[in-house]
Write a protein that holds these residues in place. Structure first.
Motif, PDB file in Angstrom:
ATOM      1  N   ALA A   6       0.857  -1.221   0.088  1.00 49.66           N
ATOM      2  CA  ALA A   6       0.312   0.146   0.146  1.00 49.66           C
ATOM      3  C   ALA A   6       0.867   1.231  -0.092  1.00 49.66           C
ATOM      4  CB  ALA A   6      -0.924   0.120   1.157  1.00 49.66           C
ATOM      5  N   GLY A   7       0.707   2.123  -0.877  1.00 51.28           N
ATOM      6  CA  GLY A   7       1.583   3.389  -1.056  1.00 51.28           C
ATOM      7  C   GLY A   7       2.769   2.814  -2.161  1.00 51.28           C
ATOM      8  N   GLY A   8       2.305   1.795  -3.003  1.00 52.13           N
ATOM      9  CA  GLY A   8       3.489   1.374  -3.675  1.00 52.13           C
ATOM     10  C   GLY A   8       4.271   2.243  -4.562  1.00 52.13           C
ATOM     11  N   ALA A   9       3.381   3.397  -5.095  1.00 47.79           N
ATOM     12  CA  ALA A   9       3.932   4.328  -6.025  1.00 47.79           C
ATOM     13  C   ALA A   9       4.635   5.430  -5.539  1.00 47.79           C
ATOM     14  CB  ALA A   9       2.717   4.978  -6.797  1.00 47.79           C
ATOM     15  N   GLY A  10       4.877   5.282  -4.177  1.00 49.82           N
ATOM     16  CA  GLY A  10       5.494   6.566  -3.450  1.00 49.82           C
ATOM     17  C   GLY A  10       6.949   6.292  -3.596  1.00 49.82           C
ATOM     18  N   PHE A  11       7.666   6.975  -2.841  1.00 53.09           N
ATOM     19  CA  PHE A  11       9.317   6.900  -2.881  1.00 53.09           C
ATOM     20  C   PHE A  11       9.693   5.702  -2.172  1.00 53.09           C
ATOM     21  CE2 PHE A  11      12.712   8.474   0.537  1.00 53.09           C
ATOM     22  CZ  PHE A  11      13.601   8.251  -0.356  1.00 53.09           C
ATOM     23  N   LEU A  12       9.239   5.334  -1.019  1.00 52.83           N
ATOM     24  CA  LEU A  12       9.616   4.201  -0.397  1.00 52.83           C
ATOM     25  C   LEU A  12       8.960   2.986  -0.987  1.00 52.83           C
ATOM     26  CD1 LEU A  12       9.836   5.053   3.175  1.00 52.83           C
ATOM     27  CD2 LEU A  12      11.693   5.085   1.740  1.00 52.83           C
ATOM     28  N   GLY A  13       7.660   3.179  -1.175  1.00 52.25           N
ATOM     29  CA  GLY A  13       6.885   1.874  -1.658  1.00 52.25           C
ATOM     30  C   GLY A  13       7.447   1.431  -3.086  1.00 52.25           C
ATOM     31  N   SER A  14       7.947   2.271  -3.902  1.00 53.43           N
ATOM     32  CA  SER A  14       8.355   1.847  -5.184  1.00 53.43           C
ATOM     33  C   SER A  14       9.547   1.170  -5.134  1.00 53.43           C
ATOM     34  CB  SER A  14       8.591   3.061  -6.334  1.00 53.43           C
ATOM     35  OG  SER A  14       9.366   4.036  -5.849  1.00 53.43           O
ATOM     36  N   HIS A  15      10.466   1.723  -4.309  1.00 52.83           N
ATOM     37  CA  HIS A  15      11.691   0.950  -4.005  1.00 52.83           C
ATOM     38  C   HIS A  15      11.306  -0.628  -3.346  1.00 52.83           C
ATOM     39  CE1 HIS A  15      14.949   3.938  -5.016  1.00 52.83           C
ATOM     40  NE2 HIS A  15      13.935   4.777  -4.678  1.00 52.83           N
ATOM     41  N   LEU A  16      10.416  -0.416  -2.593  1.00 56.26           N
ATOM     42  CA  LEU A  16      10.103  -1.752  -1.871  1.00 56.26           C
ATOM     43  C   LEU A  16       9.537  -2.644  -3.000  1.00 56.26           C
ATOM     44  CD1 LEU A  16       9.771  -3.333   0.630  1.00 56.26           C
ATOM     45  CD2 LEU A  16       7.402  -2.529   1.156  1.00 56.26           C
ATOM     46  N   CYS A  17       8.573  -2.398  -3.571  1.00 58.67           N
ATOM     47  CA  CYS A  17       8.336  -2.948  -4.885  1.00 58.67           C
ATOM     48  C   CYS A  17       9.508  -3.814  -5.785  1.00 58.67           C
ATOM     49  CB  CYS A  17       7.012  -2.185  -5.759  1.00 58.67           C
ATOM     50  SG  CYS A  17       5.625  -1.866  -5.010  1.00 58.67           S
ATOM     51  N   GLN A  18      10.287  -2.922  -6.253  1.00 56.60           N
ATOM     52  CA  GLN A  18      11.385  -3.226  -6.838  1.00 56.60           C
ATOM     53  C   GLN A  18      12.185  -4.368  -6.170  1.00 56.60           C
ATOM     54  OE1 GLN A  18      13.871   0.047  -8.139  1.00 56.60           O
ATOM     55  NE2 GLN A  18      14.712  -1.224  -9.790  1.00 56.60           N
ATOM     56  N   ARG A  19      12.573  -4.148  -4.933  1.00 57.60           N
ATOM     57  CA  ARG A  19      13.136  -5.259  -4.122  1.00 57.60           C
ATOM     58  C   ARG A  19      12.436  -6.467  -4.014  1.00 57.60           C
ATOM     59  NH1 ARG A  19      16.933  -5.806  -0.017  1.00 57.60           N
ATOM     60  NH2 ARG A  19      16.759  -7.995   0.582  1.00 57.60           N
ATOM     61  N   LEU A  20      11.098  -6.734  -3.560  1.00 58.16           N
ATOM     62  CA  LEU A  20      10.259  -7.689  -3.606  1.00 58.16           C
ATOM     63  C   LEU A  20      10.245  -8.445  -4.931  1.00 58.16           C
ATOM     64  CD1 LEU A  20       7.591  -6.423  -1.363  1.00 58.16           C
ATOM     65  CD2 LEU A  20       9.292  -7.876  -0.692  1.00 58.16           C
ATOM     66  N   LEU A  21      10.208  -7.743  -5.931  1.00 54.46           N
ATOM     67  CA  LEU A  21      10.285  -8.395  -7.335  1.00 54.46           C
ATOM     68  C   LEU A  21      11.341  -9.007  -7.538  1.00 54.46           C
ATOM     69  CD1 LEU A  21       8.566  -5.780  -9.612  1.00 54.46           C
ATOM     70  CD2 LEU A  21       7.426  -8.094  -8.983  1.00 54.46           C
ATOM     71  N   ALA A  22      12.560  -8.524  -7.182  1.00 56.44           N
ATOM     72  CA  ALA A  22      13.717  -9.026  -7.481  1.00 56.44           C
ATOM     73  C   ALA A  22      14.034 -10.403  -6.300  1.00 56.44           C
ATOM     74  CB  ALA A  22      15.152  -7.948  -6.716  1.00 56.44           C
ATOM     75  N   ASP A  23      13.303 -10.594  -5.095  1.00 52.86           N
ATOM     76  CA  ASP A  23      13.208 -11.269  -4.365  1.00 52.86           C
ATOM     77  C   ASP A  23      12.254 -12.659  -4.692  1.00 52.86           C
ATOM     78  OD1 ASP A  23      15.229 -10.037  -3.189  1.00 52.86           O
ATOM     79  OD2 ASP A  23      13.950  -9.656  -1.297  1.00 52.86           O
ATOM     80  N   GLY A  24      11.677 -12.479  -5.974  1.00 54.56           N
ATOM     81  CA  GLY A  24      10.833 -13.463  -6.503  1.00 54.56           C
ATOM     82  C   GLY A  24       9.371 -13.399  -5.886  1.00 54.56           C
ATOM     83  N   TYR A  25       8.840 -12.474  -5.457  1.00 54.13           N
ATOM     84  CA  TYR A  25       7.446 -12.123  -5.079  1.00 54.13           C
ATOM     85  C   TYR A  25       6.707 -11.737  -6.441  1.00 54.13           C
ATOM     86  CZ  TYR A  25       8.507 -12.079  -0.110  1.00 54.13           C
ATOM     87  OH  TYR A  25       8.666 -12.429   1.362  1.00 54.13           O
ATOM     88  N   GLU A  26       5.430 -12.105  -6.083  1.00 54.66           N
ATOM     89  CA  GLU A  26       4.506 -11.441  -6.954  1.00 54.66           C
ATOM     90  C   GLU A  26       4.070 -10.239  -5.948  1.00 54.66           C
ATOM     91  OE1 GLU A  26       0.789 -13.355  -8.045  1.00 54.66           O
ATOM     92  OE2 GLU A  26       1.882 -14.960  -9.147  1.00 54.66           O
ATOM     93  N   VAL A  27       3.895  -9.018  -6.847  1.00 56.85           N
ATOM     94  CA  VAL A  27       3.696  -7.655  -5.931  1.00 56.85           C
ATOM     95  C   VAL A  27       2.511  -7.134  -6.638  1.00 56.85           C
ATOM     96  CG1 VAL A  27       4.734  -5.567  -5.559  1.00 56.85           C
ATOM     97  CG2 VAL A  27       6.141  -7.593  -5.357  1.00 56.85           C
TER      98      VAL A  27
END
Length: 354
Positions: free
Chosen positions: A27-48
Motif C-alpha cells: 500500500a503506497g506502492g507508487a511512492g518514494f519508499l513504496g516503489s523501491h520496496l516493490c522493486q526489491r520484492l520483485l527481485a526477491d521473487g515475489y508477486e507484487v
C-alpha cells in the motif's frame, strides 16, 4: 509514462496467478519508499501488487516494473474498504504522505489514512492470515527529551499541533496493529523510520535533503529553518528497504516497534554546507523561522536492529548525496555534470561512524 503501468480496478481478478510464489501487497506502492520496496520484492521473487491513490505517489516511479508479469498496480485509496477475496500472503502499509507540506495539505485525510486505512489492511490480514508490516515514524517521539531515541521511549508529543495529524495518526496505527495482534493473533511488524532520502523523492517533497539539493541545483537560496543547530540522522533508501525486508523475514514476530535509521548525526547547517559543496552551487544559505513542533534532535538508537536483525546502514552520506543529487540533476534537466567534492567535515564524521 503512466500508460505503461497496468492500473486495474480492484476486483476478484486479483487472485493468485502463480501458486509457487508468495504474493505481497504494498500500500503506497507508487511512492518514494513504496516503489523501491516493490522493486526489491520483485527481485526477491515475489508477486507484487502496488496499491496507491496517486495523491503523492507517481506512476513514473513504477515504470521500470510495469512490464513485469509478476507486478500489478491498482489505483485505490486504503481509506476505502478492500474486497474480502483479495488474495495476499504479506502486506506492507506505506500508504501515508510523509512530508509536512503533503500531510498538512489535508490533515483529516492524513489521519484517516493512518487509522481507517490501517483497519482495512489489518482486516485483510486477518481474513487471509497474512503477515503485515506497518511503516511508522520517528515522529512518534515528537520533540524528544531522550537522546538518542530507543524504542522504549514514549515521546514528547503535541497532540493538537499542525503536525499532529501525522504524528498521532502513526501512533494510533501502532496501537491498532498491536491490538489486532493481541486480539486475533495476527503477525505484525512495525518499523519506526528515521529521516530517509534518495532517488524518487519528489522535487516538491518538502523534506530537508530534497529541498536543499533542488534549491542548490536551481541556484536558489538554501532555506534553513531556525538556527540550523537542530540535528537529523540521514538513512539512504536502499539501506532502509533492506531493514524492511529483514524485519519482515525475522522468524518470530516482535512485541514492539523497531527503529530503522542511521545513527550518524548531523546538524542541518552541516547538511546545507555539504550540499553546497557537493553540487558546486553558488546558492546562499538563508534562515527562516523554525516551524511549530520541529524537533531539535533526531537520532535513533538502533541497538535492537543491529542485534536481532543484523542490520545497520551501509551507505555513507557522501555516497547517498552523490546518488540523490545525480537523480535530481537528471530529473530537473540541468544538463551539466555535478562537480562533486568530498568535504573534510564529512570525511571526519563518517570515519567515526559505527
Amino acid at each position: 509514462m503512466g500508460r505503461v503501468v497496468r492500473v486495474l480496478k480492484l476486483d476478484s481478478r486479483s487472485g493468485r496467478r502463480h501458486a509457487d510464489r508468495a504474493r505481497a501487497l504494498v500500500a503506497g506502492g507508487a511512492g518514494f519508499l513504496g516503489s523501491h520496496l516493490c522493486q526489491r520484492l520483485l527481485a526477491d521473487g515475489y508477486e507484487v501488487i502496488a496499491l496507491d491513490n496517486f495523491h503523492t505517489g507517481k506512476r513514473c516511479n513504477l515504470a521500470g516494473m510495469a512490464r513485469d508479469a509478476s507486478f500489478t498496480c491498482i489505483k485505490h485509496d486504503i481509506v476505502d474498504e478492500l474486497p474480502a477475496d483479495f488474495a495476499v500472503d504479506e502486506i506492507y502499509n506505506l500508504a501515508c504522505p510523509a512530508s509536512p507540506p503533503h500531510y498538512q495539505a489535508d490533515p483529516i485525510h492524513t489521519f484517516k489514512t493512518s487509522v481507517l486505512g490501517s483497519i482495512n489492511l489489518l482486516e485483510l490480514a486477518r481474513r487471509r492470515n497474512a503477515k503485515i508490516f506497518q511503516a511508522s515514524t520517528s515522529e512518534v517521539y515528537g520533540d524528544p527529551l531522550v537522546h538518542p531515541q530507543p524504542e522504549g521511549y514514549f515521546g514528547n508529543v503535541n497532540t493538537h499541533g499542525p503536525r499532529s495529524c501525522y504524528d498521532e495518526g502513526k501512533r494510533s496505527a501502532e496501537t491498532l496493529f498491536f491490538d489486532y495482534s493481541r486480539t486475533y493473533g495476527i503477525d505484525v511488524r512495525i518499523a519506526r523510520i528515521f529521516n530517509t532520502y534518495g532517488p524518487r523523492m519528489r522535487p516538491d517533497d518538502g523534506r530537508v535533503v530534497s529541498n536543499f539539493i533542488v534549491q542548490a541545483l536551481r541556484g536558489k537560496d538554501i532555506t534553513v529553518y531556525g538556527s540550523g543547530t537542530q540535528t537529523r540522522s540521514f538513512c539512504f533508501v536502499d539501506d532502509l528497504i533492506e531493514g524492511f525486508v529483514r524485519l519482515m523475514n525475522v522468524p518470530l514476530a516482535l512485541q514492539h516497534p523497531v527503529n530503522l535509521g542511521n545513527s550518524v548525526e548531523f546538524t542541518i547547517m552541516e547538511l546545507a554546507e555539504l550540499v553546497v559543496d557537493y553540487t558546486n552551487s553558488r546558492s546562499r544559505i538563508v534562515h527562516r523561522p523554525l516551524p511549530v513542533d520541529d524537533p531539535r534532535q533526531r537520532k535513533p538508537d538502533i541497538a535492537f536492529a543491529r542485534q536481532y536483525l543484523g542490520w545497520e546502514p551501509k551507505v555513507t552520506l557522501n555516497e547517498g548525496l552523490a546518488r540523490t543529487a545525480a537523480y535530481f540533476e537528471t530529473l530537473l534537466g540541468n544538463g551539466r555534470p555535478l562537480a562533486a567534492k568530498r568535504s573534510s567535515r564529512l570525511s571526519l564524521r563518517e570515519a567515526t561512524a559505527p
